[in-house]
Design a protein around this motif. Structure first.
Motif, PDB file in Angstrom:
ATOM      1  N   LEU A   1       9.859  12.838   4.605  1.00  0.00           N
ATOM      2  CA  LEU A   1       8.412  13.005   4.642  1.00  0.00           C
ATOM      3  C   LEU A   1       8.027  14.010   5.714  1.00  0.00           C
ATOM      4  CD1 LEU A   1       7.528   9.235   4.313  1.00  0.00           C
ATOM      5  CD2 LEU A   1       6.846  10.985   2.678  1.00  0.00           C
ATOM      6  N   ASN A   2       6.940  14.738   5.461  1.00  0.00           N
ATOM      7  CA  ASN A   2       6.493  15.785   6.380  1.00  0.00           C
ATOM      8  C   ASN A   2       5.442  15.223   7.345  1.00  0.00           C
ATOM      9  OD1 ASN A   2       6.296  18.342   7.488  1.00  0.00           O
ATOM     10  ND2 ASN A   2       4.797  19.059   5.993  1.00  0.00           N
TER      11      ASN A   2
ATOM     12  N   GLU B   1      -1.840  19.998   1.026  1.00  0.00           N
ATOM     13  CA  GLU B   1      -0.860  20.441   0.030  1.00  0.00           C
ATOM     14  C   GLU B   1       0.575  20.335   0.542  1.00  0.00           C
ATOM     15  OE1 GLU B   1      -1.027  21.269  -3.133  1.00  0.00           O
ATOM     16  OE2 GLU B   1      -3.186  20.867  -3.204  1.00  0.00           O
ATOM     17  N   ASP B   2       0.745  20.438   1.876  1.00  0.00           N
ATOM     18  CA  ASP B   2       2.094  20.366   2.433  1.00  0.00           C
ATOM     19  C   ASP B   2       2.453  18.970   2.917  1.00  0.00           C
ATOM     20  OD1 ASP B   2       0.297  20.276   4.498  1.00  0.00           O
ATOM     21  OD2 ASP B   2       1.451  21.594   5.829  1.00  0.00           O
ATOM     22  N   ALA B   3       1.708  17.948   2.471  1.00  0.00           N
ATOM     23  CA  ALA B   3       1.959  16.576   2.911  1.00  0.00           C
ATOM     24  C   ALA B   3       3.354  16.112   2.503  1.00  0.00           C
ATOM     25  CB  ALA B   3       0.904  15.631   2.329  1.00  0.00           C
ATOM     26  N   ILE B   4       3.734  16.425   1.265  1.00  0.00           N
ATOM     27  CA  ILE B   4       5.075  16.082   0.773  1.00  0.00           C
ATOM     28  C   ILE B   4       5.597  17.300   0.007  1.00  0.00           C
ATOM     29  CG2 ILE B   4       5.105  13.561   0.710  1.00  0.00           C
ATOM     30  CD1 ILE B   4       3.789  13.599  -1.970  1.00  0.00           C
TER      31      ILE B   4
ATOM     32  N   GLU C   1      11.116   6.654  -3.796  1.00  0.00           N
ATOM     33  CA  GLU C   1      10.713   6.081  -2.504  1.00  0.00           C
ATOM     34  C   GLU C   1      10.040   4.720  -2.668  1.00  0.00           C
ATOM     35  OE1 GLU C   1      11.355   6.658   1.431  1.00  0.00           O
ATOM     36  OE2 GLU C   1      11.864   8.045  -0.188  1.00  0.00           O
ATOM     37  N   VAL C   2       9.037   4.631  -3.556  1.00  0.00           N
ATOM     38  CA  VAL C   2       8.261   3.382  -3.657  1.00  0.00           C
ATOM     39  C   VAL C   2       9.025   2.289  -4.393  1.00  0.00           C
ATOM     40  CG1 VAL C   2       6.040   4.560  -3.509  1.00  0.00           C
ATOM     41  CG2 VAL C   2       7.021   4.073  -5.764  1.00  0.00           C
TER      42      VAL C   2
END
Length: 499
Positions: free
Chosen positions: A200-201, A324-327, A338-339
């Motif tokens: 994750l970022n 936009e760069d969250a993930i 992941e979930v």
């Protein structure tokens, strides 16, 4: 009319319940640190007033008289729930309630201190005292209700559930899961070999996470004119149906745990907001037990929010609110990796959808033995370890902190509660199967962010029914059949059994 007197009394009780619920939610979210002592005094006084009014002898007279009055069908059902509540409120002598309250408060305080140290030996005497009181309570409730002792405890949380019915369902599910967990892990390994988990970022600012959570709540149908979202140490859904108080907690290193927690609590909130308003003051107007409540939260979290169709709608919202760069570089498959990650673990509350029921079944089996006297508190660590080793392949024999000391339920005397968690997951899957027959385009609706038909279906089948029926009868009416583990098993096979 005696029913009119019951109706008037229930409005007064509802007012006290309203005050206690809002005060309790405020205590966990906004109360100043120095306000605790006076808040406790105020809530204790209100709780005393509620108990005194709810157990007044005249209530029993009104219930008996109302049975022979010319009542509408819902009023007649309401009398039955008035009586059930009254029996549950009056079957324990005041002297016993005082002893139990003192013992469980002391036990919980010790547990908070000793759990972190894993000091089972120092905690054991307090737990032995609680279990002795639980056995006494089970006997008193059994005598008042005519139920078997453990059934009488369980009936407080899920009216109508009986071990005679649940034992077989849980045994079937346990046999399936002990075989399926290795399969799910193997399938996951194959999938991750082709598409490894991505990082994750972080960090994710809390305010942006809050806006994402609010957007998710709004999308799945939360009514913000009758509810709100705050922060607390432990997420919960409290308040009252006309003013639902939901909470979450945030971590800046990742955003998925808060988002999934928000969606889980929104499931609880939708149930409360969907209850019939015209008789909200009757016991009949309340939600039908913890199993049904968990089914509604798990329906949103598991059946909806961990599906690919939902994330086709949700992923653009993540980019909109977190950036936009969250993930970066993530797609739907990465999110689902992941979930829906599966792993054997020690801690129930951290467990995934596949392994979680085994944690619950372990506790359910031990509880019955503790209440019956077949098992003593001193024998819990060995019995716990034997089941953990058999069901999940991991040992807790030298780790009481992450073994039998991990939950607050037993220190607090809440025996009969645990089954509700897994019953809720099974009910959610069964509701999902039934819903898809009526809404064959359910996935397309989710992709479009349209949850109106999904909520209307649950509103008709579950929310509007409140406590008209026992838990087993409500399941049968909503889905066309009694509780059946096959639906949950099919759900797990579809999600976790295919590489």
């Amino acid at each position: 009319m005696s029913f009119a007197k019951l109706d008037a009394a229930s409005r007064k009780l509802e007012a006290l319940e309203h005050a206690l619920s809002i005060l309790g939610a405020d205590e966990a979210t906004h109360m100043a640190v120095g306000g605790g002592e006076k808040r406790a005094e105020a809530m204790a006084e209100l709780a005393g007033m509620h108990h005194q009014q709810a157990t007044a002898p005249v209530i029993a007279d009104w219930i008996d008289a109302a049975k022979s009055e010319d009542l509408e069908p819902d009023q007649r059902l309401a009398v039955g729930e008035f009586e059930r509540d009254y029996v549950n409120a009056t079957c324990l002598p005041t002297e016993f309630v005082q002893r139990r309250t003192t013992a469980t408060m002391r036990s919980e305080q010790l547990w908070r201190d000793l759990r972190a140290k894993g000091d089972w030996d120092s905690f054991l005497p307090a737990l032995e005292g609680v279990i002795a009181l639980v056995r006494e309570e089970a006997g008193l409730r059994a005598e008042a209700t005519g139920l078997a002792p453990y059934d009488a405890l369980m009936d407080q949380y899920d009216p109508g559930n009986r071990t005679a019915d649940i034992d077989g369902v849980f045994a079937d599910l346990k046999a399936f899961l002990t075989d399926f967990v290795p399969v799910a892990l193997d399938v996951q390994d194959q999938r991750l070999a082709r598409r490894p988990r991505k990082t994750l970022n972080a960090p994710y600012p809390i305010e942006k996470q809050r806006e994402l959570g609010l957007a998710a709540m709004r999308a799945v149908g939360f009514d913000f004119t009758h509810g709100s979202l705050a922060v607390s140490h432990h997420p919960f859904c409290g308040g009252v149906p006309s003013d639902v108080r939901m909470t979450t907690r945030y971590r800046t290193d990742e955003f998925l745990s808060s988002l999934m927690g928000v969606l889980h609590e929104t499931g609880h909130a939708l149930y409360e907001q969907g209850l019939p308003k015209s008789w909200s003051h009757w016991p009949l107007g309340k939600a039908r037990g913890m199993g049904m409540h968990e089914s509604q939260s798990l329906f949103v979290e598991m059946q909806i929010a961990r599906s690919g169709a939902f994330w086709e709608f949700m992923l653009p919202l993540v980019h909109q609110h977190l950036g936009e760069d969250a993930i970066p570089g993530w797609d739907i498959a990465d999110i689902l990796n992941e979930v829906n990650f599966v792993e054997r673990g020690y801690i129930r509350v951290d467990a995934d959808e596949v392994t979680y029921p085994l944690h619950v079944i372990l506790r359910y089996e031990l509880e019955q033995e503790l209440v019956s006297g077949k098992l003593e508190a001193s024998q819990i660590p060995e019995a716990w370890d034997a089941k953990m080793t058999e069901y999940l392949g991991i040992s807790t024999i030298n780790d009481p902190k992450d073994g039998p000391m991990q939950d607050v339920h037993w220190p607090g005397g809440a025996f009969g509660y645990f089954p509700s968690y897994t019953l809720g997951a099974m009910i959610a899957a069964q509701l999902g199967t039934a819903m898809r027959k009526d809404l064959p385009d359910m996935d397309e609706q989710m992709r479009a962010g349209d949850f109106s038909a999904i909520n209307q279906w649950r509103g008709d089948k579950v929310w509007s029914q409140a406590s008209r029926f026992s838990t087993p009868e409500l399941i049968t009416r909503a889905t066309g059949e009694p509780l059946n583990a096959d639906h949950f098993k099919a759900h797990l096979r579809k999600r976790y059994g295919q590489a």
